[in-house]
Enzyme design. Structure first.
Site, PDB file in Angstrom:
ATOM      1  N   SER A 159      -3.789   1.224  -2.825  1.00 58.59           N
ATOM      2  CA  SER A 159      -3.001   0.008  -2.676  1.00 58.59           C
ATOM      3  C   SER A 159      -3.433  -1.079  -3.636  1.00 58.59           C
ATOM      4  CB  SER A 159      -3.147  -0.505  -1.241  1.00 58.59           C
ATOM      5  OG  SER A 159      -2.582  -1.787  -1.092  1.00 58.59           O
ATOM      6  N   THR A 216       0.832  -1.219   0.000  1.00 52.03           N
ATOM      7  CA  THR A 216       0.000   0.000   0.000  1.00 52.03           C
ATOM      8  C   THR A 216       0.867   1.271   0.000  1.00 52.03           C
ATOM      9  OG1 THR A 216      -1.568  -1.228   1.350  1.00 52.03           O
ATOM     10  CG2 THR A 216      -1.742   1.172   1.383  1.00 52.03           C
ATOM     11  N   VAL A 217       0.310   2.348  -0.612  1.00 50.99           N
ATOM     12  CA  VAL A 217       1.025   3.627  -0.505  1.00 50.99           C
ATOM     13  C   VAL A 217       0.132   4.608   0.234  1.00 50.99           C
ATOM     14  CG1 VAL A 217       2.504   3.379  -2.528  1.00 50.99           C
ATOM     15  CG2 VAL A 217       0.266   4.457  -2.790  1.00 50.99           C
TER      16      VAL A 217
END
Length: 512
Positions: A349, A331-332
């Site tokens: 993500s 995930t970002v």
């Protein structure tokens, strides 16, 4: 520090957000420019086929956005008879990707810049190339063996190998796809040429995606759920995300004697860990698509219920808690803020690295594997069904005080996120640490089997103190650094903002 700020896990994406601000955009424009760029420069964590969530302060009030997708209508739990769990890769794990719908919805409602302007940096890096950062390169290399046998995934492995740190990577197909999304304001992705490409690939490989699944997708504006902790209010996206777990954990913690224990001592960590285990027991039992659940989350945050759960914390030993029964009635990550007071907490993500392993030929669209988070237990709120949102690990967070914004933050990294949110608040509110110091500080993690992962900063005395209480404590290795999540944080001050970015990732905080 600065009056306008962006913090995320990749420097080029931070710069894209700052450029959007310098071009006259606001915090939403900055967040979107960063998010879109991240799909290109950090493909190990997210992509065009991701899901997304957002909490934002528009200067007057708080808004939540759920842009997670639903399972394909044709999916049935009977398709998996004889299996104990969902597969982790392939078309059966794909749900309708929602990130593109989040970009459109946020831009239309709150953005200032033209939608196509938000894509300029991402398109340039995809077309002309970018130098891969070290941590991303390492995760990219690990993905090679994971997706061996996924023929279309080969576009991410030029000459059969993952790009190394500092190596230039270009993906012109991705640039063309982003241009189509930009010029059509997302219509091509859900109803046009790109949608047709995804459906053809699904049909070719025996998947169940249809045009109707894509056409019927809508993101939802939602009211964030919240709970007070030491005079401040933590806000989370309501289920199907796991943000409820952070609220429950902190709610239980307030009914313990945590203030009496030395920070970062074995006593303090044991107390926090036991509260987190209790919170997870309820989170994994009750969190699901709210359209398919009869559980009112506010019942799990009832003060009497939280106090009763706190009484289960035994300071002398580790427990294996069961879900509670509340009273009737996942995930970002990036964050941005601007001089007008607007603050954005945004996360998108693919779930597990590159996600499902499905890459749509000729487009650069990698699809998430969120469907693997469904379970196959008949009657469970999160059991697989067609047209249903799965349990989600990705969660943005927001902190306020007396109705005013204080901090936008998040901790990417699977089920580390809810417990990461709680630890960030303990560091900032209880220990008085700055955003960067709070992020740099060592973390603990309750694993799915209730064993404990501790970063090396805690030392042997704390480890032995936890083991003496019956905890299974894993020795931390550098290779596990990704498991402890990646935090980004922006704290509002009288003069502007103070930000921090996680050294466990490649990113930075940027301001002007």
């Amino acid at each position: 520090m600065g009056r306008n700020m962006v913090a995320t896990s990749q420097p080029l994406a931070v710069q894209a957000g700052v450029r959007a601000l310098q071009s006259g955009g606001n915090a939403v424009d900055a967040a979107l420019a960063s998010a879109i760029t991240l799909t290109v420069v950090e493909p190990t964590m997210n992509g065009i086929g991701s899901d997304a969530f957002c909490i934002l302060w528009d200067g007057k009030s708080l808004h939540g956005l759920n842009a997670s997708g639903r399972s394909f209508r044709a999916m049935q739990i009977n398709d998996f008879q004889g299996q104990s769990s969902m597969p982790e890769r392939g078309w059966d794990t794909v749900t309708v990707p929602g990130a593109v719908s989040a970009w459109v919805a946020l831009s239309e409602r709150f953005g200032k810049l033209p939608f196509e302007r938000l894509f300029e940096d991402a398109i340039r890096y995809a077309d002309e190339g970018f130098q891969v950062t070290p941590i991303t390169a390492r995760l990219w290399d690990e993905a090679k063996s994971t997706f061996d046998g996924f023929e279309d995934f080969g576009v991410f492995l030029p000459n059969g190998s993952a790009p190394g740190a500092g190596e230039l990577f270009r993906f012109p197909d991705q640039a063309r796809t982003l241009q189509k999304i930009a010029s059509s304001r997302g219509e091509s992705f859900y109803r046009g040429e790109l949608a047709e490409c995804m459906v053809r690939a699904s049909q070719r490989d025996g998947g169940k995606m249809t045009m109707a699944d894509l056409e019927n997708h809508e993101c939802e504006w939602v009211e964030p759920i919240s709970h007070d902790y030491h005079g401040y209010t933590l806000h989370e996206i309501p289920p199907n995300g796991q943000g409820l777990g952070a609220l429950i954990m902190l709610g239980i913690l307030e009914y313990t004697r945590i203030d009496e224990y030395e920070p970062d001592s074995a006593d303090a960590l044991h107390c926090q860990i036991e509260c987190m285990k209790l919170a997870f027991a309820d989170t994994f039992r009750y969190v699901s698509d709210p359209a398919c659940s009869d559980m009112d989350v506010h019942r799990l945050l009832d003060s009497k219920y939280l106090a009763s759960r706190a009484r289960l914390v035994d300071m002398s030993r580790s427990a294996e808690p069961n879900p509670g029964i509340p009273p009737g009635s996942g995930t970002v990550y990036l964050t941005s803020a601007d001089a007008s007071g607007m603050m954005v907490s945004f996360i998108q993500s693919n779930y597990a690295g590159f996600g499902s392993g499905i890459v749509i030929p000729g487009t650069g669209i990698s699809l998430q594997n969120r469907g693997s988070a469904f379970n196959l237990q008949e009657g469970h709120p999160n059991c697989l069904a067609g047209g249903k949102r799965p349990f989600h690990t990705i969660i943005p967070a927001f902190l306020s005080h007396a109705g005013k914004p204080v901090m936008s933050f998040g901790v990417m990294g699977a089920h580390m996120q809810a417990q990461g949110h709680a630890q960030m608040l303990i560091r900032v509110l209880d220990q008085g640490l700055s955003p960067q110091a709070a992020i740099d500080a060592p973390r603990w993690q309750v694993c799915r089997d209730n064993s404990i992962l501790l970063e090396s900063g805690y030392g042997d005395q704390v480890r032995e103190g936890l083991r003496a209480r019956g905890h299974v404590v894993h020795d931390f290795e550098f290779e596990q650094i990704f498991e402890m999540g990646g935090a980004q944080m922006i704290l509002k001050t009288g003069a502007g903002y103070v930000g921090g970015s996680d050294p466990r990732k490649d990113g930075m905080a940027g301001s002007y």
